[in-house]
Design an enzyme around this catalytic site. Structure first.
Site, PDB file in Angstrom:
ATOM      1  N   CYS A 167      26.067  33.618  50.535  1.00  0.00           N
ATOM      2  CA  CYS A 167      27.437  33.903  50.986  1.00  0.00           C
ATOM      3  C   CYS A 167      27.400  35.332  51.487  1.00  0.00           C
ATOM      4  CB  CYS A 167      28.444  33.753  49.846  1.00  0.00           C
ATOM      5  SG  CYS A 167      30.097  34.354  50.290  1.00  0.00           S
ATOM      6  N   CYS A 182      30.985  37.411  50.728  1.00  0.00           N
ATOM      7  CA  CYS A 182      31.315  37.820  49.350  1.00  0.00           C
ATOM      8  C   CYS A 182      30.239  37.254  48.433  1.00  0.00           C
ATOM      9  CB  CYS A 182      32.749  37.463  48.963  1.00  0.00           C
ATOM     10  SG  CYS A 182      33.272  35.764  49.262  1.00  0.00           S
ATOM     11  N   SER A 183      30.580  36.297  47.580  1.00  0.00           N
ATOM     12  CA  SER A 183      29.553  35.782  46.670  1.00  0.00           C
ATOM     13  C   SER A 183      29.855  34.337  46.284  1.00  0.00           C
ATOM     14  CB  SER A 183      29.478  36.663  45.422  1.00  0.00           C
ATOM     15  OG  SER A 183      30.765  36.790  44.840  1.00  0.00           O
ATOM     16  N   CYS A 184      30.371  33.553  47.251  1.00  0.00           N
ATOM     17  CA  CYS A 184      30.713  32.155  46.970  1.00  0.00           C
ATOM     18  C   CYS A 184      29.481  31.399  46.461  1.00  0.00           C
ATOM     19  CB  CYS A 184      31.240  31.484  48.232  1.00  0.00           C
ATOM     20  SG  CYS A 184      32.780  32.217  48.807  1.00  0.00           S
TER      21      CYS A 184
END
Lengths: 196, 99, 96
Positions: free
Chosen positions: A104, A107-109
């Site tokens: 991702c 962000c940090s999905c």
């Protein structure tokens, strides 16, 4: 300032915000502790490993998983609804011709509901910036050297779907039980930064 | 104006560092921040995109100096102030000025 | 505005928006102004750019779109598949 000191200052600030929100009726007493406990009891890479092992032993399940992962998860009593909302899961299968890796960049999905929290390296700018541009170089840092003819497909989780990689079943595992096969699967394998 | 979070393809970042046997959280307060954010989103105080946006518009130097969950906490407090739920002064811990 | 989840079909060529928005968006900078191929639809959701401003609009179609690395970075033999709202995409007319 020491790291411990920074940690104690921010701990105090977090507690203060929780107290204030509780006072304003936006948090229930004990709600945070309850949520932390629920989260700890929730997703873990062992769930993903179970899914992979089933797909390895049951080709029908593998087809259903690749066509509609959310429905197929239900066959194992798993779901993508453990987080804020049910998310669409897309499973991508490695083959001799194609290796998948998930990131991702914005962000940090990550499929937290299924796999639990992501490792720090997955959330790092180093991984997020580099894997879309030079996946072969990044995989090499993880000790994964792919043949030049293997196509690499990077999946950037930029919207509402979450991705999981279905690794290739290692050779010589024909005699293993489904549970033993699940034991071979690592979190990195489910992200695509390991072969299994 | 690409934001500081939009790092895909950007040059200059170092090799990837793995942390062996990494715990779910590195400190209790990180777990609290994680749970607090979930509670506020479920209550509709703000939504997930407002939360992401609040991180992305942190002052760049502050963003880069902050750890992952420090960014989360900064975004939460930013939104609580902007939504009129608390004032910035109320969100400061009593000993914030002692250091 | 109505949403047609069949606006693009797998195999369609699409070009991503090149505009550089001031606020939150889920079109990564590296994939702006690029031509890719629709892999498959991925449901419909209110546009994240609007939700970030507290506005929840109608559901809009989302697609997995695959790009050749050379079209994004000028190098690389891999592909990158990005999940994009239809609002970021416009059709690329095929050459007759």
């Amino acid at each position: 300032m020491s790291g411990d000191h920074v940690s104690s200052v921010i701990s105090a600030r977090v507690r203060r915000v929780e107290d204030l929100l509780e006072g304003r009726g936006l948090l229930d007493a004990g709600e945070i502790d309850r949520r932390i406990d629920e989260f700890a009891a929730g997703g873990s890479p062992a769930n993903g490993a179970r899914v992979v092992a089933r797909a390895w032993v049951d080709p029908g399940f593998a087809s259903r998983l690749l066509a509609d992962a959310n429905t197929a998860l239900g066959e194992l009593g798993l779901s993508m609804s453990g987080g804020l909302q049910e998310q669409r899961l897309k499973v991508v299968a490695n083959s001799a011709a194609e290796h998948h890796v998930v990131v991702c960049t914005l962000c940090s999905c990550y499929p937290i509901a299924l796999l639990g929290p992501s490792p720090s390296w997955y959330k790092s700018e180093a991984y997020r910036s580099r894997v879309v541009r030079d996946p072969r170089g990044v995989l090499r840092e993880f000790g994964v050297e792919l043949p030049a003819e293997t196509q690499i497909s990077v999946w950037d989780a930029s919207a509402e779907s979450r991705y999981m990689v279905l690794p290739r079943r290692p050779e010589g595992t024909g005699a293993l039980s489904e549970a033993e096969l699940a034991g071979l699967v690592t979190r990195k394998g489910l992200i695509g930064t390991a072969l299994v | 104006m690409s934001r500081i979070n939009d790092v895909g393809g950007m040059a200059g970042f170092p090799p990837i560092a793995e942390e062996p046997d990494e715990p779910r959280f590195h400190a209790d307060w990180e777990a609290h921040v994680f749970a607090l954010n979930g509670a506020l989103i479920r209550r509709g105080v703000y939504n997930l995109d407002e939360f992401r946006d609040a991180q992305e518009r942190l002052p760049v130097q502050r963003y880069l100096a902050a750890s992952y969950y420090e960014r989360w906490f900064a975004a939460i407090t930013t939104l609580l102030v902007e939504k009129g739920i608390a004032t910035a002064a109320e969100l400061e811990a009593p000993d914030d000025h002692a250091h | 505005m109505t949403t047609r989840t069949d606006r693009f079909a797998p195999g369609d060529r699409v070009r991503t928006r090149s505009a550089d928005p001031a606020g939150h968006t889920r079109l990564p900078g590296y994939a702006r102004g690029a031509v890719g191929v629709v892999v498959e639809p991925a449901g419909a959701h209110p546009l994240a750019d609007d939700r970030a401003r507290g506005v929840v609009g109608p559901a809009r179609a989302v697609y997995h779109v695959r790009f050749a690395a050379t079209d994004l970075f000028g190098a690389g033999d891999h592909t990158v598949t990005v999940e994009l709202w239809e609002d970021y995409l416009s059709p690329v007319e095929e050459q007759p």
